[in-house]
Design a protein around this motif. Sequence first.
Motif, PDB file in Angstrom:
ATOM      1  N   ARG A  53      14.955 114.622  68.835  1.00  0.00           N
ATOM      2  CA  ARG A  53      15.149 114.209  70.223  1.00  0.00           C
ATOM      3  C   ARG A  53      16.035 115.196  70.978  1.00  0.00           C
ATOM      4  NH1 ARG A  53      15.512 107.695  69.049  1.00  0.00           N
ATOM      5  NH2 ARG A  53      13.364 107.595  68.321  1.00  0.00           N
ATOM      6  N   ARG A  54      15.981 115.119  72.308  1.00  0.00           N
ATOM      7  CA  ARG A  54      16.773 115.964  73.208  1.00  0.00           C
ATOM      8  C   ARG A  54      16.353 117.436  73.113  1.00  0.00           C
ATOM      9  NH1 ARG A  54      18.403 112.849  76.724  1.00  0.00           N
ATOM     10  NH2 ARG A  54      19.748 114.474  77.487  1.00  0.00           N
ATOM     11  N   GLN A  55      15.054 117.657  72.787  1.00  0.00           N
ATOM     12  CA  GLN A  55      14.525 119.016  72.698  1.00  0.00           C
ATOM     13  C   GLN A  55      13.309 119.206  73.605  1.00  0.00           C
ATOM     14  OE1 GLN A  55      14.119 120.503  68.624  1.00  0.00           O
ATOM     15  NE2 GLN A  55      15.517 118.913  67.927  1.00  0.00           N
ATOM     16  N   GLY A  56      13.058 118.226  74.485  1.00  0.00           N
ATOM     17  CA  GLY A  56      11.956 118.343  75.422  1.00  0.00           C
ATOM     18  C   GLY A  56      10.607 117.870  74.905  1.00  0.00           C
ATOM     19  N   ILE A  57      10.567 117.303  73.718  1.00  0.00           N
ATOM     20  CA  ILE A  57       9.297 116.875  73.134  1.00  0.00           C
ATOM     21  C   ILE A  57       8.707 115.699  73.916  1.00  0.00           C
ATOM     22  CG2 ILE A  57       8.180 115.913  71.081  1.00  0.00           C
ATOM     23  CD1 ILE A  57      10.221 117.552  69.428  1.00  0.00           C
ATOM     24  N   PHE A  58       9.527 114.712  74.227  1.00  0.00           N
ATOM     25  CA  PHE A  58       9.033 113.560  74.984  1.00  0.00           C
ATOM     26  C   PHE A  58       8.457 114.018  76.318  1.00  0.00           C
ATOM     27  CE2 PHE A  58       9.593 110.311  78.253  1.00  0.00           C
ATOM     28  CZ  PHE A  58       8.904 109.254  77.689  1.00  0.00           C
ATOM     29  N   ARG A  59       9.170 114.853  77.029  1.00  0.00           N
ATOM     30  CA  ARG A  59       8.716 115.342  78.336  1.00  0.00           C
ATOM     31  C   ARG A  59       7.403 116.125  78.191  1.00  0.00           C
ATOM     32  NH1 ARG A  59       9.603 115.368  84.108  1.00  0.00           N
ATOM     33  NH2 ARG A  59      11.740 114.797  83.691  1.00  0.00           N
ATOM     34  N   THR A  60       7.302 116.956  77.159  1.00  0.00           N
ATOM     35  CA  THR A  60       6.074 117.725  76.943  1.00  0.00           C
ATOM     36  C   THR A  60       4.891 116.808  76.663  1.00  0.00           C
ATOM     37  OG1 THR A  60       7.312 119.624  76.118  1.00  0.00           O
ATOM     38  CG2 THR A  60       4.983 119.512  75.525  1.00  0.00           C
ATOM     39  N   LEU A  61       5.095 115.817  75.807  1.00  0.00           N
ATOM     40  CA  LEU A  61       4.031 114.854  75.520  1.00  0.00           C
ATOM     41  C   LEU A  61       3.634 114.102  76.788  1.00  0.00           C
ATOM     42  CD1 LEU A  61       5.343 113.461  72.135  1.00  0.00           C
ATOM     43  CD2 LEU A  61       3.160 114.639  72.458  1.00  0.00           C
ATOM     44  N   TRP A  62       4.618 113.650  77.546  1.00  0.00           N
ATOM     45  CA  TRP A  62       4.344 112.889  78.761  1.00  0.00           C
ATOM     46  C   TRP A  62       3.577 113.738  79.769  1.00  0.00           C
ATOM     47  CZ3 TRP A  62       4.077 111.434  83.663  1.00  0.00           C
ATOM     48  CH2 TRP A  62       4.079 110.075  83.951  1.00  0.00           C
ATOM     49  N   GLU A  63       4.011 114.962  79.979  1.00  0.00           N
ATOM     50  CA  GLU A  63       3.351 115.853  80.940  1.00  0.00           C
ATOM     51  C   GLU A  63       1.924 116.193  80.490  1.00  0.00           C
ATOM     52  OE1 GLU A  63       4.332 116.566  83.876  1.00  0.00           O
ATOM     53  OE2 GLU A  63       6.482 116.202  83.840  1.00  0.00           O
ATOM     54  N   THR A  64       1.715 116.328  79.181  1.00  0.00           N
ATOM     55  CA  THR A  64       0.376 116.603  78.653  1.00  0.00           C
ATOM     56  C   THR A  64      -0.554 115.442  78.966  1.00  0.00           C
ATOM     57  OG1 THR A  64       1.273 117.981  76.879  1.00  0.00           O
ATOM     58  CG2 THR A  64      -0.947 117.089  76.549  1.00  0.00           C
ATOM     59  N   ARG A  65      -0.078 114.229  78.704  1.00  0.00           N
ATOM     60  CA  ARG A  65      -0.890 113.047  79.008  1.00  0.00           C
ATOM     61  C   ARG A  65      -1.124 112.931  80.523  1.00  0.00           C
ATOM     62  NH1 ARG A  65       1.581 107.324  77.523  1.00  0.00           N
ATOM     63  NH2 ARG A  65       3.030 108.011  79.129  1.00  0.00           N
ATOM     64  N   TRP A  66      -0.119 113.196  81.322  1.00  0.00           N
ATOM     65  CA  TRP A  66      -0.217 113.085  82.775  1.00  0.00           C
ATOM     66  C   TRP A  66      -1.257 114.056  83.342  1.00  0.00           C
ATOM     67  CZ3 TRP A  66       0.222 109.628  86.152  1.00  0.00           C
ATOM     68  CH2 TRP A  66       0.419 109.905  87.501  1.00  0.00           C
ATOM     69  N   ARG A  67      -1.227 115.299  82.858  1.00  0.00           N
ATOM     70  CA  ARG A  67      -2.226 116.280  83.306  1.00  0.00           C
ATOM     71  C   ARG A  67      -3.640 115.823  82.942  1.00  0.00           C
ATOM     72  NH1 ARG A  67       1.643 119.789  81.607  1.00  0.00           N
ATOM     73  NH2 ARG A  67       0.585 120.220  79.649  1.00  0.00           N
ATOM     74  N   TYR A  68      -3.809 115.317  81.730  1.00  0.00           N
ATOM     75  CA  TYR A  68      -5.104 114.834  81.276  1.00  0.00           C
ATOM     76  C   TYR A  68      -5.606 113.700  82.172  1.00  0.00           C
ATOM     77  CZ  TYR A  68      -8.626 112.658  78.286  1.00  0.00           C
ATOM     78  OH  TYR A  68      -9.794 112.110  77.791  1.00  0.00           O
ATOM     79  N   VAL A  69      -4.730 112.744  82.474  1.00  0.00           N
ATOM     80  CA  VAL A  69      -5.106 111.613  83.315  1.00  0.00           C
ATOM     81  C   VAL A  69      -5.472 112.085  84.721  1.00  0.00           C
ATOM     82  CG1 VAL A  69      -4.153 109.563  84.456  1.00  0.00           C
ATOM     83  CG2 VAL A  69      -3.866 109.863  82.007  1.00  0.00           C
ATOM     84  N   GLN A  70      -4.708 113.004  85.264  1.00  0.00           N
ATOM     85  CA  GLN A  70      -5.014 113.512  86.602  1.00  0.00           C
ATOM     86  C   GLN A  70      -6.376 114.213  86.634  1.00  0.00           C
ATOM     87  OE1 GLN A  70      -1.297 115.733  87.108  1.00  0.00           O
ATOM     88  NE2 GLN A  70      -0.920 114.511  88.939  1.00  0.00           N
ATOM     89  N   GLU A  71      -6.711 114.923  85.573  1.00  0.00           N
ATOM     90  CA  GLU A  71      -7.983 115.652  85.512  1.00  0.00           C
ATOM     91  C   GLU A  71      -9.180 114.734  85.236  1.00  0.00           C
ATOM     92  OE1 GLU A  71      -7.280 118.495  82.413  1.00  0.00           O
ATOM     93  OE2 GLU A  71      -5.869 119.662  83.635  1.00  0.00           O
ATOM     94  N   GLN A  72      -8.978 113.697  84.430  1.00  0.00           N
ATOM     95  CA  GLN A  72     -10.095 112.877  83.954  1.00  0.00           C
ATOM     96  C   GLN A  72     -10.256 111.540  84.687  1.00  0.00           C
ATOM     97  OE1 GLN A  72     -12.262 114.049  81.628  1.00  0.00           O
ATOM     98  NE2 GLN A  72     -11.046 115.929  81.674  1.00  0.00           N
TER      99      GLN A  72
END
Length: 110
Positions: A53-72
């Motif tokens: 934790r506290r290494q940006g993993i949560f944010r990276t996962l969240w942003e990955t899902r968010w981009r996918y949702v915006q595209e699909q």
Amino acid sequence: MKYRIIKLVTNAQGLVGWLAVTQDDKNVGHIFMQEERDNKVKFLDAWVDEDYRRQGIFRTLWETRWRYVQEQYNGWTAYAWCLPMSLPLLLEKGFTEGDTCVYVEKEIRL
């Protein structure tokens, strides 16, 4: 720490997810979503291993899902039940805060 994000598409219940995996193939985080009726996408659990934790993993996962949702899912509605610590990120993305949900538990005994 280097890690990669791997997309998972399951055949069960319309689930799509992403794993955060280290260079030595250790799963250190995940995030999921579910496609629902009436053009809705439900954001499901997100988790990061305590040691990572506290290494940006949560944010990276969240942003990955968010981009996918915006595209699909353009024009659909995304929703989530979230912990107070996750709320600022959802508000940052334009979500509207709704009702509060309270955790309860009970040990099952005969």
